[in-house]
Scaffold this motif. Structure first.
Motif, PDB file in Angstrom:
ATOM      1  N   TRP A 107     -31.515  54.624  55.462  1.00 26.93           N
ATOM      2  CA  TRP A 107     -30.976  55.210  54.619  1.00 26.93           C
ATOM      3  C   TRP A 107     -31.667  56.522  54.194  1.00 26.93           C
ATOM      4  O   TRP A 107     -30.789  57.599  53.783  1.00 26.93           O
ATOM      5  CB  TRP A 107     -31.273  54.364  53.255  1.00 26.93           C
ATOM      6  CG  TRP A 107     -30.364  52.896  53.474  1.00 26.93           C
ATOM      7  CD1 TRP A 107     -31.170  51.698  53.344  1.00 26.93           C
ATOM      8  CD2 TRP A 107     -29.043  52.616  53.664  1.00 26.93           C
ATOM      9  NE1 TRP A 107     -30.354  50.707  53.654  1.00 26.93           N
ATOM     10  CE2 TRP A 107     -28.936  51.348  53.816  1.00 26.93           C
ATOM     11  CE3 TRP A 107     -27.859  53.494  53.702  1.00 26.93           C
ATOM     12  CZ2 TRP A 107     -27.721  50.692  53.846  1.00 26.93           C
ATOM     13  CZ3 TRP A 107     -26.520  52.965  53.916  1.00 26.93           C
ATOM     14  CH2 TRP A 107     -26.572  51.568  54.118  1.00 26.93           C
ATOM     15  N   SER A 331     -27.850  56.895  45.344  1.00 24.77           N
ATOM     16  CA  SER A 331     -27.774  55.982  46.593  1.00 24.77           C
ATOM     17  C   SER A 331     -26.473  56.226  47.359  1.00 24.77           C
ATOM     18  O   SER A 331     -26.483  56.521  48.599  1.00 24.77           O
ATOM     19  CB  SER A 331     -28.008  54.491  46.431  1.00 24.77           C
ATOM     20  OG  SER A 331     -29.092  54.195  45.697  1.00 24.77           O
ATOM     21  N   LYS A 426     -23.416  49.758  50.983  1.00 22.08           N
ATOM     22  CA  LYS A 426     -24.636  50.159  50.178  1.00 22.08           C
ATOM     23  C   LYS A 426     -24.477  49.225  48.944  1.00 22.08           C
ATOM     24  O   LYS A 426     -25.847  49.088  48.143  1.00 22.08           O
ATOM     25  CB  LYS A 426     -24.356  51.516  49.494  1.00 22.08           C
ATOM     26  CG  LYS A 426     -25.719  52.131  48.598  1.00 22.08           C
ATOM     27  CD  LYS A 426     -26.763  52.360  49.655  1.00 22.08           C
ATOM     28  CE  LYS A 426     -27.931  52.604  49.396  1.00 22.08           C
ATOM     29  NZ  LYS A 426     -28.785  51.240  48.697  1.00 22.08           N
TER      30      LYS A 426
END
Length: 459
Positions: A107, A331, A426
């Motif tokens: 990530w 994110s 995600k």
């Protein structure tokens, strides 16, 4: 608690309990489910003629902040990368911030890549395949809608989830939803929010409900890839691009038919059928209470009032809303930009989709679809973005029936890496990239088999 105890409890302080359910839920209906002609009511240029309340508010925010959102996007994505790198070297005591910033190398790489891409696109410097109007700038064009929508929805989602609205509708149609689609009745609210608002909105609701114990791993996965439908307003954009606004009703009914068949079949085959029924972090499953006796509407009302009675305080809603928004911005936004840019670059600047579409040509020819060789890449490129297929076949040289099939297919494919795919990956919903690829291909085949006969009848 059994149904009889629920009825007894419901009679106590009935009016206050009813109002605590009814007022927020009514507001939730108007914000997330019921479309209204806001564009005509307020006559604001750039606002959709018909939209749900959340979509209207997001459009207003986007219009008023249009000149600032690219800069905001740049700041968000670059800060995400910098803070995430710092999170590898600094001990973060706050659990929320630690989980947000101290991420795996996988990530972290894409957050950094997103920061590199957004800097190139913003300042218009770098390789053409990154900053082209057909790649990076397309994704930057999506960002304002996502940033505005997530900001508005982050605070308002509790109106449909925490005050009984989902419990009310879910109870009434739970048997129908469970029998046909193997999911709870409350999934209908996720579907309506996607259909009338935005598919990412439906996934946000699904993910939150999953983390709260209202869906199992399997149920959340089924809902995410079977019920997070492309919104009705965006479907009109596709139809208009292809010149089918005069045929929009049969066009959209064809999409609905394909989506319905997919929703009936996919939960019963791989990979969805192999997902376990466990809950998120093994929390207690909040099963819908449905009695064999009595009115479902009455029971739904009882369940809804009981849910509203345990609704979080305003302070908790604000704090959780802020956390959700920060989580999404830090994110998700970098991933959408990074993956979307890569996907579009592959589609526009490499022959990859042409190469892998050769088997599709055979299928299209078997289905007697004109321009099979030229249309085949558009069938697979939908995995990158929902709008590209219609652009690829909108020019001259394509038969009307081919345009109709590709347009309807692009909407019913549902898994797009520039939007829903990135949001699902995600989220905590237990679907991997491999699963999404399989589901995309499966939805494509099933949808083609439904859409093509209808198209041959219409044309």
């Amino acid at each position: 608690m059994n149904t009889e105890q629920n009825y007894v409890k419901a009679k106590e302080n009935l009016l206050p309990r009813f109002l605590k359910f009814f007022i927020p839920s009514l507001l939730g209906l108007f914000l997330f489910i019921i479309p209204l002609p806001f564009g005509e009511m307020f006559n604001i240029e750039g606002v959709s003629p018909v939209n749900i309340g959340v979509g209207f508010l997001a459009e207003l925010l986007k219009l008023n902040m249009a000149q600032y959102i690219p800069t905001i996007c740049l700041v968000i994505i670059v800060c995400s990368a910098i803070l995430s790198v710092a999170g590898k070297f600094i001990t973060i005591k706050n659990d929320f911030l630690n989980n947000l910033l101290n991420v795996s190398s996988f990530w972290l790489f894409f957050r950094i890549l997103g920061a590199v891409f957004v800097t190139m696109i913003y300042f218009n410097v770098g390789p053409t395949f990154i900053i082209s109007e057909d790649t990076g700038h397309v994704i930057m064009g999506i960002m304002p809608s996502l940033i505005a929508l997530f900001l508005i929805a982050g605070f308002l989602l509790p109106l449909v989830m925490d005050f009984g609205l989902m419990d009310f509708f879910g109870t009434m149609i739970s048997k129908f939803m469970r029998t046909l689609f193997l999911v709870p009745g409350r999934a209908s609210v996720d579907t309506l929010s996607s259909w009338l608002g935005d598919a990412t909105l439906g996934i946000m609701i699904t993910n939150t409900q999953y983390k709260q114990g209202f869906y199992t791993k399997k149920e959340s996965s089924i809902i995410a890839v079977c019920f997070s439908l492309v919104s009705l307003p965006f479907s009109t954009v596709i139809a208009d691009q292809l010149g089918f606004m005069d045929k929009f009703v049969p066009f959209y009914l064809t999409v609905c038919a394909a989506s319905l068949v997919c929703a009936l079949i996919l939960p019963r085959i791989y990979p969805l059928c192999k997902i376990k029924d466990g809950t998120y972090e093994n929390i207690t499953y909040q099963e819908e209470e449905v009695s064999e006796e009595g009115s479902l509407a009455k029971q739904g009302l009882v369940n809804a009032m009981n849910r509203a009675e345990n609704a979080p305080s305003l302070n908790t809603i604000i704090v959780n809303g802020l956390k959700n928004i920060v989580d999404i911005y830090i994110s998700l936004i970098p991933l959408v930009l990074a993956w979307g840019t890569i996907s579009l670059a592959l589609a526009e600047f490499t022959p990859i989709f042409t190469w892998i579409s050769y088997p599709v040509i055979i299928l299209l020819e078997l289905l007697q679809i004109p321009n099979a060789a030229q249309a085949a890449p558009a069938v697979l490129v939908g995995f990158t973005d929902m709008f590209i297929p219609s652009v690829m076949v909108s020019g001259e040289g394509f038969a009307e029936i081919t345009k109709f099939i590709i347009g309807a297919l692009s909407i019913s494919q549902l898994v797009y890496m520039t939007e829903t795919g990135a949001v699902i990956l995600k989220s905590e919903i237990p679907l991997k990239l491999k699963d999404l690829i399989i589901l995309f291909l499966t939805r494509t085949v099933i949808s083609l088999l439904v859409i093509t006969p209808i198209a041959h009848i219409l044309f």
